[in-house]
Design a protein around this motif. Structure first.
Motif, PDB file in Angstrom:
ATOM      1  N   HIS A   1      55.348  39.122  36.668  1.00 16.38           N
ATOM      2  CA  HIS A   1      54.465  39.934  36.764  1.00 16.38           C
ATOM      3  C   HIS A   1      53.092  39.148  36.365  1.00 16.38           C
ATOM      4  CE1 HIS A   1      52.034  43.586  36.200  1.00 16.38           C
ATOM      5  NE2 HIS A   1      51.817  43.356  34.989  1.00 16.38           N
ATOM      6  N   LEU A   2      52.180  39.608  37.067  1.00 15.34           N
ATOM      7  CA  LEU A   2      50.645  38.809  37.001  1.00 15.34           C
ATOM      8  C   LEU A   2      50.728  37.643  38.089  1.00 15.34           C
ATOM      9  CD1 LEU A   2      49.511  38.889  33.416  1.00 15.34           C
ATOM     10  CD2 LEU A   2      49.163  40.632  35.537  1.00 15.34           C
ATOM     11  N   ASP A   3      51.908  37.241  38.732  1.00 16.45           N
ATOM     12  CA  ASP A   3      51.971  36.051  39.692  1.00 16.45           C
ATOM     13  C   ASP A   3      51.798  36.561  41.075  1.00 16.45           C
ATOM     14  OD1 ASP A   3      52.445  33.745  40.896  1.00 16.45           O
ATOM     15  OD2 ASP A   3      54.746  33.658  40.786  1.00 16.45           O
ATOM     16  N   TYR A   4      50.655  37.191  41.308  1.00 12.32           N
ATOM     17  CA  TYR A   4      50.137  37.896  42.543  1.00 12.32           C
ATOM     18  C   TYR A   4      48.686  37.118  42.870  1.00 12.32           C
ATOM     19  CZ  TYR A   4      52.813  41.532  40.049  1.00 12.32           C
ATOM     20  OH  TYR A   4      53.709  42.098  39.211  1.00 12.32           O
ATOM     21  N   PRO A   5      49.212  35.901  43.548  1.00  9.12           N
ATOM     22  CA  PRO A   5      47.980  35.084  44.024  1.00  9.12           C
ATOM     23  C   PRO A   5      46.594  35.470  44.312  1.00  9.12           C
ATOM     24  CG  PRO A   5      49.780  34.778  45.454  1.00  9.12           C
ATOM     25  CD  PRO A   5      50.300  35.571  44.527  1.00  9.12           C
ATOM     26  N   THR A   6      46.700  36.781  45.003  1.00  8.31           N
ATOM     27  CA  THR A   6      45.390  37.167  46.011  1.00  8.31           C
ATOM     28  C   THR A   6      45.186  38.565  45.205  1.00  8.31           C
ATOM     29  OG1 THR A   6      46.815  38.304  47.766  1.00  8.31           O
ATOM     30  CG2 THR A   6      46.164  36.062  48.051  1.00  8.31           C
ATOM     31  N   ALA A   7      45.563  38.902  44.065  1.00  9.54           N
ATOM     32  CA  ALA A   7      45.344  40.159  43.681  1.00  9.54           C
ATOM     33  C   ALA A   7      43.799  40.684  43.605  1.00  9.54           C
ATOM     34  CB  ALA A   7      46.048  40.723  42.418  1.00  9.54           C
ATOM     35  N   ASN A   8      43.192  39.425  42.996  1.00  8.44           N
ATOM     36  CA  ASN A   8      41.796  39.553  42.641  1.00  8.44           C
ATOM     37  C   ASN A   8      40.735  38.948  43.756  1.00  8.44           C
ATOM     38  OD1 ASN A   8      42.091  41.206  40.067  1.00  8.44           O
ATOM     39  ND2 ASN A   8      42.814  39.410  39.143  1.00  8.44           N
ATOM     40  N   SER A   9      41.312  38.567  44.860  1.00  7.29           N
ATOM     41  CA  SER A   9      40.483  37.962  45.728  1.00  7.29           C
ATOM     42  C   SER A   9      39.819  38.786  46.738  1.00  7.29           C
ATOM     43  CB  SER A   9      41.397  37.277  46.949  1.00  7.29           C
ATOM     44  OG  SER A   9      42.108  36.057  46.137  1.00  7.29           O
ATOM     45  N   GLU A  10      38.556  38.533  46.758  1.00  6.83           N
ATOM     46  CA  GLU A  10      37.650  39.179  47.834  1.00  6.83           C
ATOM     47  C   GLU A  10      37.916  38.947  49.272  1.00  6.83           C
ATOM     48  OE1 GLU A  10      36.138  41.788  46.635  1.00  6.83           O
ATOM     49  OE2 GLU A  10      36.377  41.367  44.644  1.00  6.83           O
ATOM     50  N   VAL A  11      37.586  39.687  50.165  1.00  7.64           N
ATOM     51  CA  VAL A  11      37.757  39.598  51.666  1.00  7.64           C
ATOM     52  C   VAL A  11      37.094  38.230  52.034  1.00  7.64           C
ATOM     53  CG1 VAL A  11      37.198  40.146  53.920  1.00  7.64           C
ATOM     54  CG2 VAL A  11      38.073  41.715  52.432  1.00  7.64           C
ATOM     55  N   TRP A  12      35.919  38.029  51.501  1.00  6.88           N
ATOM     56  CA  TRP A  12      35.048  36.546  51.863  1.00  6.88           C
ATOM     57  C   TRP A  12      35.864  35.359  51.208  1.00  6.88           C
ATOM     58  CZ3 TRP A  12      32.972  40.908  49.624  1.00  6.88           C
ATOM     59  CH2 TRP A  12      32.507  40.664  48.046  1.00  6.88           C
TER      60      TRP A  12
ATOM     61  N   PRO B   1      41.095  33.068  53.899  1.00 10.65           N
ATOM     62  CA  PRO B   1      40.848  32.641  55.296  1.00 10.65           C
ATOM     63  C   PRO B   1      40.501  33.768  56.468  1.00 10.65           C
ATOM     64  CG  PRO B   1      42.393  31.580  54.252  1.00 10.65           C
ATOM     65  CD  PRO B   1      42.198  32.570  53.368  1.00 10.65           C
ATOM     66  N   HIS B   2      39.717  33.468  57.321  1.00  8.00           N
ATOM     67  CA  HIS B   2      39.280  34.594  58.481  1.00  8.00           C
ATOM     68  C   HIS B   2      39.194  35.708  58.338  1.00  8.00           C
ATOM     69  CE1 HIS B   2      40.988  31.148  60.702  1.00  8.00           C
ATOM     70  NE2 HIS B   2      42.136  31.127  59.959  1.00  8.00           N
ATOM     71  N   ARG B   3      38.563  36.005  56.885  1.00  9.06           N
ATOM     72  CA  ARG B   3      38.139  37.045  56.473  1.00  9.06           C
ATOM     73  C   ARG B   3      39.421  38.124  56.325  1.00  9.06           C
ATOM     74  NH1 ARG B   3      33.130  38.092  55.138  1.00  9.06           N
ATOM     75  NH2 ARG B   3      33.249  40.396  54.950  1.00  9.06           N
ATOM     76  N   ASP B   4      40.447  37.508  55.707  1.00 11.51           N
ATOM     77  CA  ASP B   4      41.843  38.336  55.548  1.00 11.51           C
ATOM     78  C   ASP B   4      42.480  38.577  56.651  1.00 11.51           C
ATOM     79  OD1 ASP B   4      43.620  39.087  53.619  1.00 11.51           O
ATOM     80  OD2 ASP B   4      42.895  41.262  53.420  1.00 11.51           O
ATOM     81  N   ARG B   5      42.129  38.289  57.915  1.00  7.74           N
ATOM     82  CA  ARG B   5      43.045  38.423  59.137  1.00  7.74           C
ATOM     83  C   ARG B   5      43.922  37.105  59.539  1.00  7.74           C
ATOM     84  NH1 ARG B   5      38.127  40.850  63.008  1.00  7.74           N
ATOM     85  NH2 ARG B   5      37.637  42.580  61.761  1.00  7.74           N
ATOM     86  N   ILE B   6      44.899  37.479  60.152  1.00 15.74           N
ATOM     87  CA  ILE B   6      45.936  36.332  60.589  1.00 15.74           C
ATOM     88  C   ILE B   6      45.577  36.175  62.114  1.00 15.74           C
ATOM     89  CG2 ILE B   6      48.472  35.851  60.600  1.00 15.74           C
ATOM     90  CD1 ILE B   6      48.801  37.497  58.526  1.00 15.74           C
ATOM     91  N   PRO B   7      45.514  34.665  62.311  1.00 18.56           N
ATOM     92  CA  PRO B   7      45.187  34.416  63.721  1.00 18.56           C
ATOM     93  C   PRO B   7      46.333  34.922  64.725  1.00 18.56           C
ATOM     94  CG  PRO B   7      44.717  32.906  62.286  1.00 18.56           C
ATOM     95  CD  PRO B   7      45.511  33.824  61.418  1.00 18.56           C
TER      96      PRO B   7
ATOM     97  N   GLY C   1      54.044  48.791  60.753  1.00 16.07           N
ATOM     98  CA  GLY C   1      52.995  49.663  60.973  1.00 16.07           C
ATOM     99  C   GLY C   1      52.023  49.310  59.771  1.00 16.07           C
ATOM    100  N   TYR C   2      52.752  48.263  58.524  1.00 16.82           N
ATOM    101  CA  TYR C   2      51.967  47.649  57.506  1.00 16.82           C
ATOM    102  C   TYR C   2      50.852  46.827  58.243  1.00 16.82           C
ATOM    103  CZ  TYR C   2      54.366  49.829  53.559  1.00 16.82           C
ATOM    104  OH  TYR C   2      55.079  50.624  52.616  1.00 16.82           O
ATOM    105  N   THR C   3      49.823  46.577  57.754  1.00 12.10           N
ATOM    106  CA  THR C   3      48.812  45.192  58.302  1.00 12.10           C
ATOM    107  C   THR C   3      49.153  44.208  57.151  1.00 12.10           C
ATOM    108  OG1 THR C   3      47.332  47.178  58.541  1.00 12.10           O
ATOM    109  CG2 THR C   3      46.389  45.090  58.476  1.00 12.10           C
ATOM    110  N   MET C   4      49.617  43.220  58.145  1.00 10.62           N
ATOM    111  CA  MET C   4      49.771  41.910  57.605  1.00 10.62           C
ATOM    112  C   MET C   4      48.387  41.317  57.615  1.00 10.62           C
ATOM    113  SD  MET C   4      53.317  40.681  59.189  1.00 10.62           S
ATOM    114  CE  MET C   4      53.246  39.185  58.130  1.00 10.62           C
ATOM    115  N   ALA C   5      48.136  40.505  56.447  1.00  7.60           N
ATOM    116  CA  ALA C   5      46.913  39.801  56.130  1.00  7.60           C
ATOM    117  C   ALA C   5      46.979  38.669  55.489  1.00  7.60           C
ATOM    118  CB  ALA C   5      46.105  40.864  55.542  1.00  7.60           C
TER     119      ALA C   5
END
Length: 253
Positions: A49-60, A63-69, A83-87
C-alpha cells in the motif's frame, strides 16, 4: 546466524492461497479470521500500500503527456483490446503480451497483471447483486443447467461482503436490482438530478440511479473516502476503492 528451532512447524500452514487478487485476498482474510495459519502465494512482484509510483503525478510529469507511443503499444496486442486506456501512468500494471504470449481459440479480451493485488488494482469497481430473476432465468428459458441456489440463500453473503468492502449506491426497491448494504451514493450533477426527477414524473416503474461502486463516499473500515481525482487505475493512496493492499490484506495480517 538464525537457527530454526521450530522445524517443520514454521513452514506448515492450514491453508495456502494461490494468487493475491480480489478472490485470493478475500480468501486469505476469511481464513485468517477463522484462525487458520494461511500462506498467500503470488507469481508477480510485491506491491505494498502506497507503492503506487504515479498516483500523484500530473500529466505534464509523465513522458508523452501520459500517452504510450504506437511502437511501444505493440507489446500489448491483447491488453489494449480490453477497453481500458493504457497510459504511461498505468503501464507498469499490465502484462507485456510479447513476453507472456496469450493463446485464444476465439477472441477473449482479458486484463492481466502479475503483481501482488492482481486485478484488484485494475478492476472497474461497479458492484451489483444478482436478482432472483437472474437465478431463475436458466430454468424459465430452458437454457443450460438450473442454478442450485437462489437469491435468498446468497443475500446474507452479499450483506457480509458489502459491509466490509464499502459499496456506495442508492436503494431503489427494484426487484431486478436488489437493494444492499450501501454507503451514501455519489451525487448526481444538476443535469442528472433534473433528468432523474423527470423520469420519476413520467414513468412510475422506472428509475435513474447512481452506479453502485466499490468507491468509498465516506471513511470506512480505516480507509479514506474517494477524492474524485480520476486516478483510480494508478492505485489509491487513500484506500478509497476496494483493492487488496488497503483492505483484505491488512485484515488478514
Amino acid at each position: 546466524m538464525y537457527f530454526n528451532s521450530n522445524g517443520k512447524d514454521s513452514v506448515t500452514y492450514d491453508a495456502i492461497v494461490v494468487g493475491s487478487g480480489i478472490s485470493g485476498g478475500w480468501a486469505a482474510k476469511e481464513l485468517t479470521e477463522k484462525g487458520l495459519k494461511t500462506l498467500v502465494l503470488e507469481r508477480g512482484r510485491m506491491v505494498k500500500h502506497l507503492d503506487y509510483p504515479t498516483a500523484n503525478s500530473e500529466v505534464w510529469d509523465l513522458p508523452h503527456r501520459d500517452r504510450i507511443p504506437i511502437a511501444e503499444m505493440s507489446k500489448y496486442p491483447v491488453q489494449k483490446r480490453t477497453g481500458y486506456t493504457m497510459a504511461q501512468s498505468t503501464k507498469h500494471w499490465w502484462v507485456n503480451d510479447l513476453e507472456h504470449p496469450y493463446s485464444e481459440v476465439k477472441r477473449f479480451d482479458w486484463i492481466r497483471g502479475y503483481h501482488v493485488g492482481g486485478r484488484s488494482l485494475l478492476w472497474g469497481r461497479q458492484s451489483y447483486r444478482w436478482s432472483q430473476m437472474d437465478f431463475e432465468a436458466n430454468a424459465k428459458e430452458g437454457v443450460a443447467v438450473d442454478w442450485p441456489i437462489r437469491y435468498d440463500e446468497l443475500a446474507p453473503w452479499y450483506d457480509h461482503v458489502e459491509s466490509f468492502v464499502g459499496i456506495s449506491g442508492q436503494n431503489e426497491g427494484m426487484a431486478q436490482l436488489p437493494d444492499g448494504k450501501f454507503l451514501p451514493p455519489m451525487e448526481f450533477n444538476c443535469v442528472e438530478e433534473h433528468m432523474r426527477g423527470k423520469i420519476v414524473e413520467k414513468y412510475k416503474d422506472r428509475r435513474m440511479t447512481m452506479g453502485r461502486a466499490a468507491n468509498l463516499t465516506q471513511p470506512h473500515n480505516g480507509r479514506g473516502k474517494c477524492e474524485y481525482r480520476n486516478r483510480c487505475m494508478r492505485g489509491c493512496p487513500f484506500g478509497a476503492y476496494f483493492l487488496l493492499q488497503s483492505s483484505t490484506l491488512p485484515a488478514a495480517d
